[in-house]
Design a protein around this motif. Structure first.
Motif, short mmCIF file in Angstrom:
data_model
loop_
_atom_site.label_atom_id
_atom_site.label_comp_id
_atom_site.label_asym_id
_atom_site.label_seq_id
_atom_site.Cartn_x
_atom_site.Cartn_y
_atom_site.Cartn_z
N GLU A 191 0.87 -1.17 0.00
CA GLU A 191 0.00 0.00 0.00
C GLU A 191 0.91 1.22 0.00
N PRO A 192 0.39 2.42 -0.30
CA PRO A 192 1.26 3.61 -0.31
C PRO A 192 2.04 3.75 1.01
N GLY A 193 3.37 3.71 0.89
CA GLY A 193 4.22 3.83 2.06
C GLY A 193 4.25 2.57 2.92
N GLY A 194 3.66 1.48 2.45
CA GLY A 194 3.55 0.27 3.25
C GLY A 194 4.69 -0.71 3.03
N VAL A 206 2.14 -1.81 -15.58
CA VAL A 206 0.79 -1.45 -16.05
C VAL A 206 -0.03 -0.87 -14.90
N PRO A 207 -0.40 0.41 -14.99
CA PRO A 207 -1.21 1.03 -13.93
C PRO A 207 -2.66 0.59 -14.01
N THR A 208 -3.31 0.47 -12.86
CA THR A 208 -4.74 0.13 -12.83
C THR A 208 -5.60 1.37 -13.00
N GLY A 209 -4.99 2.56 -12.81
CA GLY A 209 -5.75 3.82 -12.90
C GLY A 209 -6.11 4.37 -11.53
N THR A 210 -5.82 3.61 -10.48
CA THR A 210 -6.10 4.08 -9.13
C THR A 210 -4.89 4.83 -8.58
N VAL A 211 -5.11 6.06 -8.11
CA VAL A 211 -4.03 6.92 -7.62
C VAL A 211 -4.40 7.44 -6.23
N GLN A 212 -3.42 7.46 -5.33
CA GLN A 212 -3.62 8.03 -4.00
C GLN A 212 -2.53 9.05 -3.71
N GLU A 213 -2.90 10.15 -3.06
CA GLU A 213 -1.95 11.18 -2.67
C GLU A 213 -1.50 10.92 -1.23
N LEU A 214 -0.20 10.89 -1.02
CA LEU A 214 0.36 10.71 0.31
C LEU A 214 1.58 11.60 0.43
N SER A 215 1.50 12.62 1.34
CA SER A 215 2.59 13.58 1.55
C SER A 215 3.01 14.24 0.24
N VAL A 270 2.84 13.23 -2.67
CA VAL A 270 3.36 12.31 -3.67
C VAL A 270 2.20 11.46 -4.19
N ALA A 271 2.08 11.37 -5.49
CA ALA A 271 1.04 10.54 -6.11
C ALA A 271 1.54 9.10 -6.20
N TRP A 272 0.80 8.19 -5.53
CA TRP A 272 1.14 6.76 -5.58
C TRP A 272 0.19 6.08 -6.56
N TRP A 310 1.90 -0.85 -5.13
CA TRP A 310 1.90 0.61 -5.28
C TRP A 310 3.33 1.11 -5.46
N VAL A 311 3.50 2.09 -6.38
CA VAL A 311 4.80 2.71 -6.61
C VAL A 311 4.65 4.22 -6.57
N SER A 312 5.75 4.89 -6.23
CA SER A 312 5.74 6.36 -6.20
C SER A 312 5.76 6.91 -7.61
N GLY A 313 4.87 7.87 -7.87
CA GLY A 313 4.81 8.50 -9.18
C GLY A 313 6.04 9.32 -9.52
N GLU A 314 6.90 9.59 -8.54
CA GLU A 314 8.13 10.34 -8.79
C GLU A 314 9.10 9.53 -9.65
#
Length: 300
Positions: free
Chosen positions: A141-144, A158-167, A169-171, A182-186
């Motif tokens: 999970e983001p940061g997990g 391959v992205p699923t299209g689901t994005v979460q913002e954490l600090s 940073v788009a995960w 989950w991977v960091s969008g950076e």
């Protein structure tokens, strides 16, 4: 008078034939003929009767019986006039579905007959902006918790299209390395077309660069493509390889452009008295994940 008396010898008197006998003699042949005709007619009647009944019975009595044989059920027939024909066999073509046929299913005409638009290419991400001696973490999970690691030039994410913002940073939720995580969008981005930029690099530097080693040559070339504002992140993402034509890969992430995010530079060099001299440069476009890449490999 004495003695015998002689009387004259009596003579038979011949009678004329009877008239009745004569009549009978004349009719006898006619009767015989009639009788023969009657007999012939009777024989004909008997013969005809034998043909209809007796002959059939005689034929039946002379037929040798054979054991009954069980025959298979007859195929259904269709009668046309006086000719019987078998119905044509029904052929069922099972579609055979394949990757090619699945892609083709999205093409063609809509219900109204208009041509359907070509399907958009599937968005695929690549790891960018980290050193060749490092890896990118795929987390549960983001940061997990870390569930997989990707090398510095990994692709096919391959992205699923689901994005979460954490600090800030788009995960991105992705399928990568056989897991869902989950991977960091950076550090992930879609890559576009690759073009030769040797002329542009040499023009910006003012001359063909030479460096003591491949890493230094790669940084020099990257400096010609990097941005000061925003400041580009420069990383040697591909380990330098020395050969007849040596190579090093450098990522330049961050550009003052709302379409192009950066460049992955493939720097090729030849050995020289001073170390390594630039031979040519190929630049692969980095695009923004949220905007994607066109079918021609251009950033949207």
């Amino acid at each position: 008078m004495t003695g015998s008396t002689d009387f004259p010898e009596a003579h038979e008197t011949e009678r004329p034939p009877s008239q009745g006998m004569i009549a009978m003699k004349d009719r006898l042949p006619l009767g015989v003929a009639l009788l023969a005709l009657v007999v012939a007619i009777a024989a004909l009647v008997v013969a005809v009767g034998d043909t209809d009944d007796s002959g059939a019975q005689a034929a039946a009595s002379s037929t040798t019986s054979v054991p009954a044989v069980t025959m298979p059920d007859a195929l259904p027939t269709t009668t046309i006039g006086t000719v019987q024909t078998l119905p044509p066999a029904t052929t069922v073509v099972l579609p055979v579905v394949t990757a090619t046929t699945a892609a083709a299913a999205g093409e063609g005409a809509d219900n109204d007959g208009a041509d359907a638009p070509a399907p958009e290419p599937q968005l695929v991400l690549a790891v960018v902006g980290i050193g060749y001696d490092s890896t990118l973490n795929v987390r549960e999970e983001p940061g997990g918790q870390i569930v997989a690691k990707l090398n510095s030039e990994a692709t096919g994410i391959v992205p699923t299209g689901t994005v979460q913002e954490l600090s800030d940073v788009a995960w991105h939720e992705v399928h990568a390395a056989g897991v869902l995580g989950w991977v960091s969008g950076e550090y992930v981005t879609p890559l576009g077309a690759t073009v030769d930029t040797t002329t542009e690099v040499v023009a910006r530097l003012g001359s063909t660069p030479t460096a003591a080693n491949l890493a230094a040559l790669g940084r020099t070339v990257a400096g010609a493509m990097a941005s000061a504002e925003p400041e580009s992140r420069v990383r040697i993402s591909g380990e330098p390889t020395v050969d007849d034509v040596s190579e090093v890969t450098v990522d330049v992430v961050g550009q003052p452009d709302d379409s192009i995010r950066g460049y992955r530079l493939h720097v090729f060099a030849t050995r020289s008295a001073g170390g390594f001299t630039l031979r040519n440069v190929e630049a692969t476009l980095m695009c923004y994940t949220e905007r994607g890449v066109s079918a021609q490999g251009l950033c949207n």
